[in-house]
Motif scaffolding. Structure first.
Motif, PDB file in Angstrom:
ATOM      1  N   TYR A   1       0.835  -1.199   0.000  1.00 49.32           N
ATOM      2  CA  TYR A   1       0.000   0.000   0.000  1.00 49.32           C
ATOM      3  C   TYR A   1       0.870   1.250   0.000  1.00 49.32           C
ATOM      4  O   TYR A   1       0.572   2.234  -0.683  1.00 49.32           O
ATOM      5  N   GLY A   2       1.955   1.195   0.778  1.00 58.20           N
ATOM      6  CA  GLY A   2       2.881   2.336   0.798  1.00 58.20           C
ATOM      7  C   GLY A   2       3.476   2.588  -0.577  1.00 58.20           C
ATOM      8  O   GLY A   2       3.554   3.741  -1.030  1.00 58.20           O
ATOM      9  N   ALA A   3       3.884   1.508  -1.261  1.00 55.78           N
ATOM     10  CA  ALA A   3       4.472   1.664  -2.595  1.00 55.78           C
ATOM     11  C   ALA A   3       3.459   2.283  -3.549  1.00 55.78           C
ATOM     12  O   ALA A   3       3.808   3.136  -4.380  1.00 55.78           O
ATOM     13  N   ILE A   4       2.189   1.891  -3.416  1.00 58.27           N
ATOM     14  CA  ILE A   4       1.150   2.478  -4.280  1.00 58.27           C
ATOM     15  C   ILE A   4       1.002   3.966  -3.964  1.00 58.27           C
ATOM     16  O   ILE A   4       0.952   4.807  -4.869  1.00 58.27           O
ATOM     17  N   LEU A   5       0.975   4.304  -2.675  1.00 57.59           N
ATOM     18  CA  LEU A   5       0.845   5.713  -2.287  1.00 57.59           C
ATOM     19  C   LEU A   5       2.013   6.541  -2.806  1.00 57.59           C
ATOM     20  O   LEU A   5       1.821   7.613  -3.390  1.00 57.59           O
ATOM     21  N   PHE A   6       3.240   6.045  -2.624  1.00 64.08           N
ATOM     22  CA  PHE A   6       4.405   6.815  -3.061  1.00 64.08           C
ATOM     23  C   PHE A   6       4.441   6.932  -4.582  1.00 64.08           C
ATOM     24  O   PHE A   6       4.892   7.946  -5.121  1.00 64.08           O
ATOM     25  N   THR A   7       3.943   5.877  -5.280  1.00 62.89           N
ATOM     26  CA  THR A   7       3.887   5.964  -6.747  1.00 62.89           C
ATOM     27  C   THR A   7       2.886   7.028  -7.169  1.00 62.89           C
ATOM     28  O   THR A   7       3.155   7.835  -8.081  1.00 62.89           O
ATOM     29  N   LEU A   8       1.729   7.045  -6.517  1.00 61.39           N
ATOM     30  CA  LEU A   8       0.727   8.073  -6.822  1.00 61.39           C
ATOM     31  C   LEU A   8       1.324   9.455  -6.559  1.00 61.39           C
ATOM     32  O   LEU A   8       1.105  10.397  -7.328  1.00 61.39           O
ATOM     33  N   GLN A   9       2.073   9.579  -5.460  1.00 58.44           N
ATOM     34  CA  GLN A   9       2.698  10.866  -5.147  1.00 58.44           C
ATOM     35  C   GLN A   9       3.702  11.239  -6.233  1.00 58.44           C
ATOM     36  O   GLN A   9       3.708  12.375  -6.717  1.00 58.44           O
TER      37      GLN A   9
ATOM     38  N   ALA B   1       3.735  10.367  -9.256  1.00 61.84           N
ATOM     39  CA  ALA B   1       3.032  10.682 -10.504  1.00 61.84           C
ATOM     40  C   ALA B   1       2.168  11.938 -10.370  1.00 61.84           C
ATOM     41  O   ALA B   1       1.416  12.266 -11.287  1.00 61.84           O
ATOM     42  N   HIS B   2       2.272  12.612  -9.231  1.00 63.53           N
ATOM     43  CA  HIS B   2       1.514  13.839  -8.952  1.00 63.53           C
ATOM     44  C   HIS B   2       0.010  13.623  -8.955  1.00 63.53           C
ATOM     45  O   HIS B   2      -0.755  14.495  -9.322  1.00 63.53           O
TER      46      HIS B   2
ATOM     47  N   PRO C   1      -2.160  14.837  -3.901  1.00 65.76           N
ATOM     48  CA  PRO C   1      -1.797  16.245  -3.640  1.00 65.76           C
ATOM     49  C   PRO C   1      -1.131  16.408  -2.287  1.00 65.76           C
ATOM     50  O   PRO C   1      -1.677  17.057  -1.387  1.00 65.76           O
ATOM     51  N   VAL C   2       0.063  15.849  -2.175  1.00 71.61           N
ATOM     52  CA  VAL C   2       0.774  15.919  -0.905  1.00 71.61           C
ATOM     53  C   VAL C   2       2.270  15.837  -1.213  1.00 71.61           C
ATOM     54  O   VAL C   2       2.668  15.188  -2.183  1.00 71.61           O
ATOM     55  N   SER C   3       3.089  16.523  -0.424  1.00 72.18           N
ATOM     56  CA  SER C   3       4.529  16.476  -0.695  1.00 72.18           C
ATOM     57  C   SER C   3       5.101  15.154  -0.212  1.00 72.18           C
ATOM     58  O   SER C   3       4.532  14.499   0.664  1.00 72.18           O
ATOM     59  N   LYS C   4       6.239  14.773  -0.797  1.00 67.00           N
ATOM     60  CA  LYS C   4       6.810  13.472  -0.444  1.00 67.00           C
ATOM     61  C   LYS C   4       7.215  13.433   1.017  1.00 67.00           C
ATOM     62  O   LYS C   4       7.002  12.431   1.707  1.00 67.00           O
ATOM     63  N   SER C   5       7.792  14.541   1.526  1.00 65.52           N
ATOM     64  CA  SER C   5       8.252  14.520   2.913  1.00 65.52           C
ATOM     65  C   SER C   5       7.076  14.343   3.879  1.00 65.52           C
ATOM     66  O   SER C   5       7.192  13.638   4.877  1.00 65.52           O
TER      67      SER C   5
END
Lengths: 291, 291, 291
Positions: C193-201, C203-204, C207-211
């Motif tokens: 789930y984390g990998a999916i979230l970070f991929t969505l991030q 790919a913009h 709407p949230v910054s990576k940090s």
């Protein structure tokens, strides 16, 4: 040691020896001995009859497993070495002669003990050269990657042994209870120690030239393997030292020949059985039946 | 052959055929047939219920196993093909429809024999194209690596079959006693022969253009597979020739249909059993129970 | 969410947190907890006595499995991370202390629940950072390869768990009936789930910054794992949502705690058994014997 060799005028000899080409004589001996060991594996002759493709693939793994593993470890194509058509053709010819020669003639020749002893000695020359080349190659890719150097030298020396579980799987055999790392044979252990020595030499922590190290380690390996072949022995000359070091460092049970003959009685229910233990068990069962 | 085709004005047809795009129609057929075969595997429906992630991964291996294996063989990233999002999404949609479509409607449509025969024919078009591309790709990387060309073409044609043991492991099934190389199915064998033909063509040892070879080999493969699908047969058209060649070259027991029906009685205690033998045993046991 | 954090003046905190170095404190915690889990594995202590090399290799897989897998997935050398000698030495020291420290002192210290809870929390910090780095690395190599990003992030987060079958094989244990993908544990699921979230991030689409995402996801993971460690629980906070989603999308049997406690009674003859089921069976058998 360098001095002693210089006095004996062996420095030049070592250099000349380290520059000597391996193809075709030494490589041929390597292929013959490797595929001979494949033929000794139970079931491999049936496989050669039923599926020549599987048998050929196993033979290639036996001959070129060290290159395949080292290429995988360094992120290259595992087939990289297969571009050397002459090596592959030579190994394939050996495979064909050992498995399909009429009257089993070729096999009988090369398995004849005096011939085999010479071939085994020549094979060790190739093995030591491979370890040195593997360490050097890894040093080229990772200048300070000492662990990488040891690992690549190790897989270059051990070759198919390290992937024996998967090589067996190709022949329809699956023995998960043991593997070459759990119960190392002499060549695997020697490859590990050799890889460590060559890494130390590459890092200039060992005050000896590479060609000298190659010569000395080759002499050691060839002598050991020829003697072991002559005596049909699987014992390791490292056993005693290892036993003490492992006892001191890792609290292993102290027992001079633990690795080869008597597994410690303390772990009878362990799921881990070395090949020796298993075959010992089989032998005992057979002996019981015979009574 | 080139001449005959020229007379029949087929040269242009062959060229046009070899330039035809595979995406999306042919690829779609490939995905459907591949995932259909996955659904035929015992236990795969339970896995799709219990662990959709494992089921999806298996489906991806069935659809893209040939790319994964070829990339591994050539030292590229095994995930390289997964950058083609549209292909992955299409295959994922097919996977979803085949496994989870209400009333099993999609499955029933594509498993309907006439539909399936068309799809199977289209799949072979993709397979032959993959073999040709694999050989060409390997030729590009290793200009004289004929063995590499054959191996890469072979894995491109055979795909998931060559890693079926590990694909099954992903679904919790482990059958070490056989594998696709020990007992090759027709598509795997044909891929091997095709890879050899395309390698000979690439090395200019076969006096025929690549587009003609693609056309002829596609016609052969599609015809064979459609006929075999229609007759629910697993026999191989190569059986007779192979049997003689293997007998001459490798001393295999001479037996017209050895590979498919009657394993030689001489190796009853062999640890190697083909899928056929195993299922035959199961069938016999069932028959016995029924009596 | 960005707004809320800004109001709370947490944006700077998130940024500072995401720049914080992991070596040596967090990495040390990661190595300790990982090798602790290795020691919990049945048979691993015997292996450490019998074959220190196999034990060390397993420890390295536990500590660096995520790097090895990610490097394989992206076509790099699997040994690439082993060039960081200080990391390897630190992990080796931890391995030595956990397995061979006199009186088992080090093990007793770090396995003491309050200490372990802190270490487990620190480990999750590293895990989340690895997922983010993996997704970023894959994004660098394949700019639009969203599937590749998810897969690389996933293997970076899950690490050795995804290759547990082969890690066990190294110790002579073979359990083909289950694997981490068939029956995912909480960290593996969370990594996916984390990998999916970070991929969505990346790919913009999120709407949230990576940090910020790193901070929030780290807090979630650390809290969950610390609570689970304190309660000796293996349940997953996702169970309820997953159960409903899987029921809707994949027709999985609806059952709140299916994955962790009661496998659906409908598949008793299934060859697939989760670790839980197997150990449950073993527990029952033991209980029976005790009666």
């Amino acid at each position: 040691m360098e001095n002693v060799l210089a006095v004996l005028n062996l420095g030049d000899l070592a250099h000349a020896f380290s520059k000597m080409g391996m193809f075709p004589v030494f490589d041929l001996a390597y292929y013959i001995v490797s595929i001979l060991y494949l033929k000794y594996e139970p079931g491999s002759v049936e496989v050669s009859r039923r599926s020549p493709v599987a048998s050929w693939l196993c033979a290639m793994l036996y001959c070129f497993g060290s290159y395949i593993l080292a290429d995988i470890m360094l992120g290259s194509s595992p087939l990289d070495y297969f571009q050397h058509n002459s090596h592959i053709l030579l190994a394939s010819a050996v495979w064909y002669l050992i498995f399909y020669c009429p009257l089993n003639l070729f096999y009988k020749c090369v398995a004849f003990l005096p011939v085999k002893m010479v071939l085994v000695g020549l094979k060790e020359v190739v093995r030591v050269r491979k370890i040195a080349a593997g360490v050097h190659h890894a040093h080229h890719a990772y200048h300070h990657g000492f662990f990488i150097m040891v690992i690549v030298g190790y897989v270059k020396g051990s070759g198919v042994a390290l992937m024996s579980n998967f090589e067996q799987l190709l022949r329809g055999v699956w023995r998960p209870e043991t593997n070459e790392i759990l119960s190392m044979s002499f060549p695997t252990k020697a490859s590990l120690y050799g890889a460590i020595l060559f890494t130390l030499q590459e890092a200039h922590w060992l005050p000896v030239s590479k060609s000298t190290l190659i010569l000395v380690f080759t002499l050691f390996m060839a002598t050991c393997k020829v003697v072991m072949t002559a005596r049909h022995s699987h014992g390791s000359p490292f056993a005693l030292i290892e036993s003490w070091v492992c006892h001191l460092l890792f609290g292993s049970p102290l027992c001079g020949d633990e690795d080869n003959h008597h597994p410690p009685a303390a772990v009878p229910s362990s799921p881990l059985k070395t090949k020796e233990e298993l075959s010992e068990g089989a032998r005992k069962r057979k002996a019981k039946k015979a009574e």
